[in-house]
Structures are given as structure tokens and as C-alpha cells.
Design a protein around this motif. Structure first.
Motif, PDB file in Angstrom:
ATOM      1  N   LEU A 103       0.841  -1.177   0.000  1.00 33.72           N
ATOM      2  CA  LEU A 103       0.000   0.000   0.000  1.00 33.72           C
ATOM      3  C   LEU A 103       0.883   1.237   0.000  1.00 33.72           C
ATOM      4  CD1 LEU A 103      -3.067   0.318   0.389  1.00 33.72           C
ATOM      5  CD2 LEU A 103      -2.638   0.565   2.806  1.00 33.72           C
ATOM      6  N   GLU A 104       0.489   2.246  -0.760  1.00 30.71           N
ATOM      7  CA  GLU A 104       1.326   3.447  -0.801  1.00 30.71           C
ATOM      8  C   GLU A 104       0.941   4.469   0.264  1.00 30.71           C
ATOM      9  OE1 GLU A 104       1.323   4.488  -4.937  1.00 30.71           O
ATOM     10  OE2 GLU A 104       2.580   2.697  -5.237  1.00 30.71           O
ATOM     11  N   GLU A 105      -0.351   4.577   0.528  1.00 33.86           N
ATOM     12  CA  GLU A 105      -0.789   5.550   1.540  1.00 33.86           C
ATOM     13  C   GLU A 105      -1.391   4.805   2.709  1.00 33.86           C
ATOM     14  OE1 GLU A 105      -2.287   9.632   1.362  1.00 33.86           O
ATOM     15  OE2 GLU A 105      -3.027   8.988  -0.578  1.00 33.86           O
ATOM     16  N   PRO A 106      -1.168   5.305   3.917  1.00 36.27           N
ATOM     17  CA  PRO A 106      -1.699   4.582   5.074  1.00 36.27           C
ATOM     18  C   PRO A 106      -3.232   4.524   5.062  1.00 36.27           C
ATOM     19  CG  PRO A 106      -0.695   6.692   5.727  1.00 36.27           C
ATOM     20  CD  PRO A 106      -0.387   6.475   4.284  1.00 36.27           C
ATOM     21  N   ASP A 107      -3.771   3.319   5.233  1.00 42.72           N
ATOM     22  CA  ASP A 107      -5.221   3.153   5.304  1.00 42.72           C
ATOM     23  C   ASP A 107      -5.626   2.931   6.763  1.00 42.72           C
ATOM     24  OD1 ASP A 107      -4.380   0.570   5.815  1.00 42.72           O
ATOM     25  OD2 ASP A 107      -5.900  -0.373   4.556  1.00 42.72           O
ATOM     26  N   ILE A 108      -6.902   2.660   6.976  1.00 40.68           N
ATOM     27  CA  ILE A 108      -7.402   2.558   8.351  1.00 40.68           C
ATOM     28  C   ILE A 108      -6.825   1.328   9.048  1.00 40.68           C
ATOM     29  CG2 ILE A 108      -9.542   1.312   7.746  1.00 40.68           C
ATOM     30  CD1 ILE A 108     -10.923   3.166   9.922  1.00 40.68           C
ATOM     31  N   PHE A 109      -6.485   0.286   8.297  1.00 38.45           N
ATOM     32  CA  PHE A 109      -5.899  -0.883   8.962  1.00 38.45           C
ATOM     33  C   PHE A 109      -4.508  -0.557   9.496  1.00 38.45           C
ATOM     34  CE2 PHE A 109      -3.528  -4.786   9.476  1.00 38.45           C
ATOM     35  CZ  PHE A 109      -4.374  -5.452  10.344  1.00 38.45           C
ATOM     36  N   HIS A 110      -3.669   0.001   8.640  1.00 38.97           N
ATOM     37  CA  HIS A 110      -2.333   0.390   9.119  1.00 38.97           C
ATOM     38  C   HIS A 110      -2.444   1.367  10.287  1.00 38.97           C
ATOM     39  CE1 HIS A 110       1.701   1.979   9.383  1.00 38.97           C
ATOM     40  NE2 HIS A 110       1.162   3.188   9.316  1.00 38.97           N
ATOM     41  N   ASP A 111      -3.265   2.392  10.117  1.00 40.39           N
ATOM     42  CA  ASP A 111      -3.313   3.466  11.118  1.00 40.39           C
ATOM     43  C   ASP A 111      -3.929   3.020  12.440  1.00 40.39           C
ATOM     44  OD1 ASP A 111      -1.924   5.534   9.915  1.00 40.39           O
ATOM     45  OD2 ASP A 111      -3.666   6.254   8.802  1.00 40.39           O
ATOM     46  N   ILE A 112      -4.982   2.223  12.395  1.00 42.67           N
ATOM     47  CA  ILE A 112      -5.614   1.828  13.662  1.00 42.67           C
ATOM     48  C   ILE A 112      -4.991   0.557  14.224  1.00 42.67           C
ATOM     49  CG2 ILE A 112      -7.751   1.108  14.819  1.00 42.67           C
ATOM     50  CD1 ILE A 112      -9.187   3.305  13.467  1.00 42.67           C
ATOM     51  N   PHE A 113      -4.887  -0.484  13.429  1.00 43.44           N
ATOM     52  CA  PHE A 113      -4.285  -1.711  13.980  1.00 43.44           C
ATOM     53  C   PHE A 113      -2.812  -1.479  14.321  1.00 43.44           C
ATOM     54  CE2 PHE A 113      -1.886  -5.620  13.759  1.00 43.44           C
ATOM     55  CZ  PHE A 113      -2.660  -6.492  14.508  1.00 43.44           C
ATOM     56  N   GLY A 114      -2.093  -0.775  13.434  1.00 49.53           N
ATOM     57  CA  GLY A 114      -0.656  -0.591  13.629  1.00 49.53           C
ATOM     58  C   GLY A 114      -0.319   0.405  14.723  1.00 49.53           C
ATOM     59  N   HIS A 115      -0.993   1.557  14.706  1.00 56.23           N
ATOM     60  CA  HIS A 115      -0.579   2.651  15.598  1.00 56.23           C
ATOM     61  C   HIS A 115      -1.334   2.727  16.917  1.00 56.23           C
ATOM     62  CE1 HIS A 115       2.259   4.870  13.048  1.00 56.23           C
ATOM     63  NE2 HIS A 115       1.469   4.630  12.010  1.00 56.23           N
ATOM     64  N   VAL A 116      -2.632   2.422  16.887  1.00 55.64           N
ATOM     65  CA  VAL A 116      -3.461   2.786  18.032  1.00 55.64           C
ATOM     66  C   VAL A 116      -3.254   1.930  19.300  1.00 55.64           C
ATOM     67  CG1 VAL A 116      -5.859   3.161  18.797  1.00 55.64           C
ATOM     68  CG2 VAL A 116      -5.094   4.050  16.584  1.00 55.64           C
ATOM     69  N   PRO A 117      -2.935   0.626  19.165  1.00 52.38           N
ATOM     70  CA  PRO A 117      -2.727  -0.137  20.409  1.00 52.38           C
ATOM     71  C   PRO A 117      -1.708   0.500  21.353  1.00 52.38           C
ATOM     72  CG  PRO A 117      -2.865  -1.641  18.557  1.00 52.38           C
ATOM     73  CD  PRO A 117      -2.864  -0.248  17.983  1.00 52.38           C
ATOM     74  N   LEU A 118      -0.623   1.032  20.800  1.00 54.05           N
ATOM     75  CA  LEU A 118       0.398   1.616  21.677  1.00 54.05           C
ATOM     76  C   LEU A 118      -0.003   2.985  22.217  1.00 54.05           C
ATOM     77  CD1 LEU A 118       3.820   0.565  20.124  1.00 54.05           C
ATOM     78  CD2 LEU A 118       2.568  -0.439  22.048  1.00 54.05           C
ATOM     79  N   LEU A 119      -0.995   3.610  21.590  1.00 58.14           N
ATOM     80  CA  LEU A 119      -1.475   4.892  22.134  1.00 58.14           C
ATOM     81  C   LEU A 119      -2.280   4.675  23.413  1.00 58.14           C
ATOM     82  CD1 LEU A 119      -2.440   6.760  18.855  1.00 58.14           C
ATOM     83  CD2 LEU A 119      -0.516   7.251  20.372  1.00 58.14           C
ATOM     84  N   ALA A 120      -2.560   3.404  23.725  1.00 61.22           N
ATOM     85  CA  ALA A 120      -3.210   3.071  25.004  1.00 61.22           C
ATOM     86  C   ALA A 120      -2.161   2.892  26.100  1.00 61.22           C
ATOM     87  CB  ALA A 120      -4.031   1.787  24.857  1.00 61.22           C
ATOM     88  N   GLN A 121      -0.889   2.981  25.721  1.00 58.75           N
ATOM     89  CA  GLN A 121       0.219   2.781  26.660  1.00 58.75           C
ATOM     90  C   GLN A 121       0.737   4.175  27.037  1.00 58.75           C
ATOM     91  OE1 GLN A 121       3.710   2.893  27.011  1.00 58.75           O
ATOM     92  NE2 GLN A 121       3.547   1.521  28.752  1.00 58.75           N
ATOM     93  N   PRO A 122       0.635   4.576  28.309  1.00 54.84           N
ATOM     94  CA  PRO A 122       0.901   5.968  28.671  1.00 54.84           C
ATOM     95  C   PRO A 122       2.283   6.496  28.277  1.00 54.84           C
ATOM     96  CG  PRO A 122      -0.112   4.808  30.512  1.00 54.84           C
ATOM     97  CD  PRO A 122       0.154   3.783  29.458  1.00 54.84           C
ATOM     98  N   VAL A 123       3.330   5.699  28.427  1.00 56.65           N
ATOM     99  CA  VAL A 123       4.667   6.211  28.113  1.00 56.65           C
ATOM    100  C   VAL A 123       4.829   6.432  26.607  1.00 56.65           C
ATOM    101  CG1 VAL A 123       7.149   5.827  28.328  1.00 56.65           C
ATOM    102  CG2 VAL A 123       5.615   5.097  30.165  1.00 56.65           C
ATOM    103  N   PHE A 124       4.368   5.475  25.834  1.00 46.91           N
ATOM    104  CA  PHE A 124       4.444   5.640  24.383  1.00 46.91           C
ATOM    105  C   PHE A 124       3.555   6.801  23.927  1.00 46.91           C
ATOM    106  CE2 PHE A 124       3.496   4.929  19.950  1.00 46.91           C
ATOM    107  CZ  PHE A 124       4.764   4.680  19.442  1.00 46.91           C
ATOM    108  N   ALA A 125       2.383   6.922  24.519  1.00 49.17           N
ATOM    109  CA  ALA A 125       1.475   8.026  24.170  1.00 49.17           C
ATOM    110  C   ALA A 125       2.136   9.372  24.448  1.00 49.17           C
ATOM    111  CB  ALA A 125       0.163   7.889  24.944  1.00 49.17           C
ATOM    112  N   ASN A 126       2.863   9.454  25.548  1.00 45.94           N
ATOM    113  CA  ASN A 126       3.582  10.706  25.848  1.00 45.94           C
ATOM    114  C   ASN A 126       4.684  10.977  24.831  1.00 45.94           C
ATOM    115  OD1 ASN A 126       2.066  11.344  28.069  1.00 45.94           O
ATOM    116  ND2 ASN A 126       3.499  10.460  29.556  1.00 45.94           N
ATOM    117  N   TYR A 127       5.332   9.905  24.403  1.00 44.88           N
ATOM    118  CA  TYR A 127       6.365  10.057  23.373  1.00 44.88           C
ATOM    119  C   TYR A 127       5.756  10.642  22.102  1.00 44.88           C
ATOM    120  CZ  TYR A 127       9.529   8.853  19.578  1.00 44.88           C
ATOM    121  OH  TYR A 127      10.317   8.911  18.447  1.00 44.88           O
TER     122      TYR A 127
END
Ligand code: HBI
Ligand code: FE
Length: 290
Positions: free
Chosen positions: A121-145
Motif C-alpha cells: 500500500l502506498e498511503e496509510p489506510d485505516i488498517f495500518h493506522d488503527i491496527f498498527g498505531h493505536v494499540p500503543l497509544l493506550a500505553q501511557p509512556v508511548f502516548a507521551n512520546y
């Protein structure tokens, strides 16, 4: 993204590029593509992704089936770290991107890839953006980063250091590895959402795996058209956050004139080498979205 997407073009673009998700408009086939990708990645990431990634998937109930509905996802994410996901039609300009992150909003593509593009895929779609990125945004230290990164990015724009910041994002948020007691583990979203690179990044003999160093990474080139030839590993998210909490002022001063760039295959005397790669792999002809 289909250029003629009628759902997108009927909305007037706003300055923050946010669009409505309109979850009810996803087709059964689109939900099915999400489910296919989800099952595939859960399988391939077993024993390869950091524990925090699974913790995030579980805390956010991302395994509910089908494309996540932001109305349900955002309250859970907000309660955990204060972050929320917003929908954007495509890649947004750098200043817009950084402003969202600095305000704890993660901009995610709304469309989902087609069946003919499951692996590339050339542009990020909802699978990359949500499955790939969002789980770690639930982790406070990574979210702060991530928030610190957004704030740093806004300042970098003023100092002509955008490229340096983009490399930092690439080698951490997108393609980062973590050295754990159990072995090398994936935390980068570009890897976590890619079936092939999930295996390649931790198991293949060809790439170098070096220890993360902020300035080193900010001066290292990257390739967007093939697997990585170098990955940088951290010991913990605390290490990452601490490196970026330092006062970037002097660093920006330096980088605004010092534009040296290391190649993707370089190993420097100052590097801590986890695994030295053979670098003999042939061009694989593509990788998944980052
Ligand atoms: N926009 N939607 C979206 N997603 C990104 O990952 C993104 C972007 N705009 C700019 C950008 N990334 C990069 O320039 C940053 O890595 C610096
Ligand atoms: Fe990404």
C-alpha cells in the motif's frame, strides 16, 4: 485512496483535515477485509510483537470484528491516555500532522485497502493506522512520546529540521524494535501491520539491528520502497521518551547547519550492534504500508 471517493469529495476540507468516519457506510466486504488482515496479523505477531501491543489491542477491544467504529473506540482510548483517533482523507501536511499529535489526536486514514493490495500500500489506510498505531497509544509512556514528537515537530519546522524528525518517526513509530528478555520484538506500526515485514524485521539475517541513538537516527537515511536494511532497537519506551524529553533547542541549532546523512547500510564505530546483517537479500518488490 480512490480519487473519486464520493464520500470524501462531498465534504468541504477543513483546515485540520478532519472528516467524519461515517462508519455505517463501510460495506460488508470492507469489514471483511479488516477481519482478514486482523486475523492474519494476530497470527504472525505471536511471539514477535511487544507485550504492550497486545495489551493495547485488548484494552481497546479491537478484536470485536470489522472496522472499528470511532464512536466506540475513542471513549476507551480517551479514558486510558487522553488520546483520540480522528479521520483524515489521506496524508496531511506536516504542520497539520504535528498539531494533531501535539494535541493527542492521531490522524488515521478512513479508507481500507482493496483485496488486491493486502500486502502492499502506498498511503496509510485505516488498517495500518488503527491496527498498527493505536494499540500503543493506550500505553501511557508511548502516548507521551507521540505527543512530545508532535510538539518537537512543530518546533523543528521553524528550524528547517523536518527531515531529521521524519527519520526519528520512521525508525521508531513506524519501524522500531525493542530488545526484550524474550528477544527482539516489534513495536513499529509499519512492521506490525505488514505480514511479511513482521517476520523479516525480527528474523531475517540481512538487516543490521543497532541500538537506538537519537542523533544517529536523525541523521540516517531511510528507504520507503523496500524492507529496511537497518532497524534501531530500544530497551523500553521509557528510554525513548527520555531521549526526546531532552531540550531539543541545541540539537535543532546543530541540525539546521549539520546536514550529514548516514546510509541505510552503514555501521559506525559509535554504534551498538545487536545483529550485524548480511545485507544480501534481493529487492523483494514491495512491503506493506507504513
Ligand atoms: N499524515 N495522515 C498522515 N499520516 C502520517 O503518518 C503522516 C502524515 N503527514 C506527514 C507525516 N506523516 C510525516 O511527514 C511525519 O512522519 C513527519
Ligand atoms: Fe504509519
Amino acid at each position: 485512496m480512490p480519487l473519486n471517493d464520493p464520500v470524501i469529495s462531498e465534504q468541504t476540507p477543513s483546515i485540520d483535515f478532519i472528516i467524519e468516519q461515517r462508519w455505517e457506510r463501510y460495506s460488508a466486504d470492507e469489514h471483511d477485509i479488516w477481519n482478514t488482515l486482523y486475523a492474519q496479523q494476530i497470527d504472525v505477531l505471536k511471539g514477535r510483537a511487544v507485550d504492550e501491543f497486545y495489551d493495547g489491542l485488548k484494552a481497546l477491544d479491537l478484536n470485536q470484528g470489522g472496522i472499528p467504529d470511532l464512536c466506540k473506540l475513542n471513549p476507551k482510548l480517551k479514558a486510558l491516555t487522553g488520546w483520540e483517533v480522528v479521520m483524515v482523507p489521506h496524508l496531511v501536511p506536516d504542520d497539520v500532522f504535528f498539531t494533531h499529535l501535539a494535541n493527542k489526536r492521531f490522524p488515521a486514514g478512513r479508507f481500507i485497502r482493496g483485496r488486491d493490495q493486502l500486502d502492499y500500500l502506498e498511503e496509510p489506510d485505516i488498517f495500518h493506522d488503527i491496527f498498527g498505531h493505536v494499540p500503543l497509544l493506550a500505553q501511557p509512556v508511548f502516548a507521551n512520546y507521540m505527543q512530545a514528537y508532535g510538539q518537537g515537530g512543530l518546533r523543528a519546522l521553524k528550524h528547517d529540521c523536518l527531515k531529521n524528525l521524519a527519520r526519528l518517526y520512521w525508525y521508531t513509530v513506524e519501524f522500531g524494535l525493542m530488545k526484550t528478555d524474550a528477544g527482539m520484538r516489534i513495536y513499529g506500526a509499519g512492521i506490525a501491520s505488514s505480514r511479511i515485514e513482521s517476520v523479516f524485521s525480527v528474523e531475517d539475517a540481512s538487516p543490521n539491528r543497532l541500538h537506538f541513538d537519537l542523533e544517529r537516527v536523525m541523521h540516517t537515511d531511510y528507504r520507503i520502497d523496500d524492507f529496511q536494511q537497518v532497524y534501531f532497537a530500544i530497551n523500553s519506551f521509557e528510554e525513548l521518551l527520555e531521549a526526546t524529553y531532552a531540550d531539543f533547542g541545541p540539537l535543532y541549532e546543530k541540525m539546521s547547519t549539520d546536514k550529514h546523512v548516514h546510509g541505510v547500510a552503514d555501521i559506525l564505530d559509535s554504534d551498538t550492534v545487536h545483529t550485524k546483517g548480511t545485507q544480501t537479500y534481493a529487492n523483494s518488490g514491495g512491503r506493506a504500508a507504513s
